[in-house]
Design a protein around this motif. Structure first.
Motif, short mmCIF file in Angstrom:
data_model
loop_
_atom_site.label_atom_id
_atom_site.label_comp_id
_atom_site.label_asym_id
_atom_site.label_seq_id
_atom_site.Cartn_x
_atom_site.Cartn_y
_atom_site.Cartn_z
N THR A 214 14.83 11.52 57.72
CA THR A 214 14.69 12.45 56.60
C THR A 214 15.07 11.77 55.29
OG1 THR A 214 15.18 14.31 58.05
CG2 THR A 214 15.42 14.68 55.69
N TRP A 215 16.19 11.06 55.29
CA TRP A 215 16.60 10.34 54.08
C TRP A 215 15.59 9.27 53.69
CZ3 TRP A 215 19.59 12.14 50.58
CH2 TRP A 215 20.63 13.02 50.90
N LEU A 216 15.07 8.56 54.68
CA LEU A 216 14.07 7.53 54.40
C LEU A 216 12.79 8.16 53.84
CD1 LEU A 216 14.58 5.21 57.50
CD2 LEU A 216 15.32 4.80 55.14
N GLY A 217 12.44 9.33 54.36
CA GLY A 217 11.27 10.05 53.84
C GLY A 217 11.48 10.45 52.39
N PHE A 218 12.69 10.92 52.05
CA PHE A 218 12.99 11.25 50.65
C PHE A 218 12.88 10.02 49.76
CE2 PHE A 218 15.73 14.99 52.15
CZ PHE A 218 14.69 15.89 51.97
N LEU A 219 13.34 8.88 50.29
CA LEU A 219 13.25 7.65 49.52
C LEU A 219 11.79 7.31 49.22
CD1 LEU A 219 14.71 5.15 48.30
CD2 LEU A 219 14.36 4.04 50.51
N HIS A 220 10.91 7.44 50.22
CA HIS A 220 9.49 7.16 50.00
C HIS A 220 8.87 8.16 49.03
CE1 HIS A 220 8.66 3.73 52.62
NE2 HIS A 220 9.58 4.23 53.43
N LEU A 221 9.28 9.41 49.10
CA LEU A 221 8.76 10.41 48.16
C LEU A 221 9.22 10.12 46.74
CD1 LEU A 221 8.97 13.80 50.09
CD2 LEU A 221 6.92 12.55 49.39
N SER B 220 14.79 6.31 42.98
CA SER B 220 14.85 5.49 44.19
C SER B 220 16.14 4.69 44.24
CB SER B 220 13.66 4.52 44.24
OG SER B 220 12.45 5.22 44.16
N LEU B 221 16.53 4.14 43.12
CA LEU B 221 17.76 3.35 43.05
C LEU B 221 18.99 4.20 43.34
CD1 LEU B 221 18.92 0.55 42.40
CD2 LEU B 221 19.10 1.28 40.02
N ILE B 222 19.04 5.38 42.79
CA ILE B 222 20.17 6.28 43.03
C ILE B 222 20.23 6.68 44.50
CG2 ILE B 222 21.07 8.60 42.57
CD1 ILE B 222 20.00 8.21 39.66
N LEU B 223 19.09 7.04 45.07
CA LEU B 223 19.05 7.43 46.49
C LEU B 223 19.46 6.26 47.39
CD1 LEU B 223 18.42 9.73 48.41
CD2 LEU B 223 16.04 9.04 48.37
N TRP B 224 18.94 5.07 47.10
CA TRP B 224 19.32 3.89 47.90
C TRP B 224 20.81 3.63 47.79
CZ3 TRP B 224 21.13 -0.85 45.86
CH2 TRP B 224 21.37 -1.82 46.84
N ALA C 43 10.17 -1.63 50.09
CA ALA C 43 8.78 -1.16 50.16
C ALA C 43 8.49 -0.17 49.03
CB ALA C 43 8.51 -0.51 51.51
N VAL C 44 9.45 0.72 48.77
CA VAL C 44 9.26 1.71 47.71
C VAL C 44 9.20 1.02 46.35
CG1 VAL C 44 10.35 3.65 46.51
CG2 VAL C 44 10.23 3.64 48.99
N LEU C 45 10.10 0.08 46.12
CA LEU C 45 10.08 -0.65 44.84
C LEU C 45 8.77 -1.43 44.67
CD1 LEU C 45 13.67 -2.04 44.26
CD2 LEU C 45 12.55 -0.12 43.16
#
Length: 181
Positions: free
Chosen positions: A78-85, A95-99, A115-117
């Motif tokens: 779920t957290w990884l999915g939020f990161l991709h979104l 993305s940086l804050i979530l990571w 990958a997101v970056l």
């Protein structure tokens, strides 16, 4: 339910004290207390002795542990999915804050963050190129196509990751992708 809580519940149903269970399992009462309070994770042999003393099947404790791992994996996904979104916008800060918040708590977070970056840099590059085309030719189509492709890849990756599947990272060779997941 956690293993320790389950053991306590079964012990109380049997009408046993911690001392009684300790005597039946050849463990100390303090060890039983620590297991029930969740301070320690008992080894398989200890769980077998406790299961025998409580007249329950050992698999009851093993299934409980597997359920906890499945819940934890769903949480990671779920957290990884939020990161991709968060990659939907070519803004790096969400993305940086979530990571930064989840990097030590979520498995493989660094690979997904890269990958997101990469996707955000790609979207930004295509967008800037599209704006240049718009400025020179008065054609907005490349800009819109770039944003649409980036958004679709981000959404596709988020859905795949939340379902425990591999994600697309166009900047990683196919051999490396198989190692990542």
């Amino acid at each position: 339910m956690e293993t320790g809580k389950l053991i306590k519940e079964l012990r109380v149903k049997k009408g046993l004290t911690q001392e009684d269970l300790a005597e039946r399992t050849e463990l100390s009462a303090r060890t039983i207390q620590r297991i029930e309070n969740g301070e320690v994770d008992p080894r398989a042999y200890t769980l077998q002795m406790i299961a025998k003393a409580l007249d329950v099947d050992f698999s009851l404790f093993v299934e409980e542990t597997n359920d906890d791992k499945k819940d934890q994996e769903v949480n990671h996904n779920t957290w990884l999915g939020f990161l991709h979104l968060s990659g939907l916008l070519p803004l790096f800060f969400p993305s940086l804050i979530l990571w930064r918040q989840r990097k030590n708590k979520t498995k493989d977070m660094i690979h997904h963050f890269h990958a997101v970056l990469s996707m955000q840099v790609c979207i930004l590059g295509i967008s800037l190129g599209g704006l240049w085309v718009y400025w020179k030719v008065n054609q907005l189509t490349p800009f819109m196509i770039g944003l649409l492709i980036g958004a679709l890849v981000s959404i596709f990756n988020a859905i795949n990751v939340m379902n425990g599947k591999a994600f697309i990272n166009p900047f990683v060779k196919s051999e490396e992708k198989s190692l990542k997941r």
